[in-house]
Design an enzyme around this catalytic site. Structure first.
Site, short mmCIF file in Angstrom:
data_model
loop_
_atom_site.label_atom_id
_atom_site.label_comp_id
_atom_site.label_asym_id
_atom_site.label_seq_id
_atom_site.Cartn_x
_atom_site.Cartn_y
_atom_site.Cartn_z
N ASP A 132 38.65 37.67 42.79
CA ASP A 132 38.79 36.45 43.59
C ASP A 132 38.44 35.46 43.29
OD1 ASP A 132 39.34 35.10 45.90
OD2 ASP A 132 38.10 36.53 47.24
N SER A 190 42.42 32.24 46.41
CA SER A 190 42.77 33.65 46.86
C SER A 190 44.08 33.25 48.04
CB SER A 190 41.69 33.78 48.01
OG SER A 190 42.19 35.28 48.40
#
EC number: 3.1.1.-
Length: 403
Positions: A216, A67
């Site tokens: 993600d 991320s």
């Protein structure tokens, strides 16, 4: 190709030295400022030893990030026009201050907050357009195989329901993974409820095409340290000539720095009594936070740290593993998207205080961080690691074929 030793430019492969060096950076949105500041300190220590041109990519065999950590990874490892890293570590802080208010635009006022609450019930909180444009402008056409050192960036394919790990080591055997770094970074940052999922297609040199439907990387590995170690272990097992012959579990030959983005575990902002009443919306959005996202991120990160602490200690290699994180965050700094200058200033102060805190390891019973006897501060530990990283680099460069 797999099995072909690296050239003697850039990071010299581990076979020329004694250690395999790994840097890992957790996910955490705006809280990426915390590892960003710490990385700036580590790089400054390397520069004190080896000069102002020293960069983190010169010292680590693998940089892994999830991320926001994946974006930092690309910033540190992607080449500029002079074939040096795009960013010095000290510039990460300014990057966040300059761009996060546009990545996470803030709304003030009761009505605006009510509209935001309604919006997240039916779609992502942010459209991601500024982030996508920013990442594409910075990384351009650079692909995974072009990074200055090996990188590992986890994502999760929402269509296949399985992790997709974009790893430099996998490109020779799975060339379809040699995607643009911009696509990889946008994918690993597509946090559910915050940003839209990301779809792109990639072609390899043979014309084979694959579609990716990604979100993600924190769903797979909020803390990517173990993914990076696993990738290296696989290369050792396959007898990649870049690596010296070691037993796969010889953690004494690994030198690992793992950086978290902070958490609020010790504050106990949730409990069973209140969460027992939550439905779908309660788990997804509660008092301006996302309990479900917080839970899976913390669980993923902590399980990796538990494992590493146990294994490194069991193999008498605990001095080769440094985890720096803070589980005492409270208030606004616990958010992943509050991008006000006040909050970002507070996150920088958290990182600066964290450097002064004692080196700690997680207590496997309580789950809390506890100081290590005679471990010194995190800053002192980073100084020691910088010296070892510098010594390792000098040893590799002394090899006759690398002069």
């Amino acid at each position: 190709m797999e099995g072909t030793p690296s050239s003697c430019y850039g990071v010299q492969p581990p076979r020329y030295g004694n250690l395999i060096t790994i840097l890992s950076i957790d996910g955490g949105g705006i809280r990426g400022l915390i590892p960003g500041v710490i990385l700036g300190y580590l790089e400054s220590q390397l520069q004190e030893i080896d000069g102002p041109e020293a960069r983190l990519a010169d010292y680590f065999d693998v940089i892994a990030g999830t991320s926001t950590g994946g974006l930092i990874t690309a910033m540190l490892a992607a080449p500029n026009e002079k074939n040096r890293p795009l960013f010095a570590a000290k510039d990460i802080k300014n990057f966040y201050f300059g761009n996060c208010p546009k990545i996470f635009p803030q709304r003030s006022g009761l009505f605006a907050k009510m509209m935001t609450t309604i919006k997240v019930m039916f779609g992502p909180k942010y459209n991601g357009k500024y982030l996508h444009k920013l990442v594409r402008n910075i990384l351009g056409e650079t692909r995974l195989h072009q990074t200055l050192t090996n990188v590992v960036i986890p994502t999760f394919d929402i269509k296949l329901l399985q992790p997709i790990i974009f790893s430099s080591y996998l490109v020779p055997v799975t060339p379809i993974l040699d995607a643009k770094l911009s696509d990889i970074c946008i994918s690993t940052s597509a946090a559910p409820t915050f940003f839209p999922s990301y779809n792109f297609k990639n072609k390899d040199s043979k014309g084979n095409e694959r579609e990716f439907n990604l979100v993600d990387g924190g769903i797979a590995a909020s803390n990517p340290t173990l993914v990076a170690i696993g990738d290296v272990t696989m290369q050792v097992t396959k007898k990649n000539p870049d690596f010296f012959p070691i037993k796969p579990m010889d953690y004494g030959r690994f030198l690992v720095i793992s950086l978290g983005c902070g958490s609020s575990k010790s504050v106990h902002k949730y409990n069973a009594r209140t969460s027992a009443k939550w439905g779908v919306m309660g788990w997804l959005y509660n008092n301006s936070s996302t309990p479900l996202v917080d839970a899976y991120n913390s669980a993923s990160a902590d399980m990796v740290d538990f494992h590493n602490c146990v294994v490194f200690e069991a193999l008498h290699s605990q001095d080769n593993y440094l985890r720096i994180d803070d589980d005492t965050l409270s208030g606004t700094v616990t958010s992943v998207d509050v991008s006000t200058k006040k909050n970002m200033d507070s996150l920088v102060k958290v990182a600066e205080k964290l450097l002064k805190k004692p080196v700690s390891r997680v207590n496997l019973e309580s789950g809390q961080f506890e100081p290590i006897p005679n471990g010194g501060t995190n800053a002192e530990a980073l100084q020691r690691f910088a010296k070892r990283l510098s010594d390792e680099k000098r040893l590799r460069e002394s090899f006759p074929n690398c002069k």
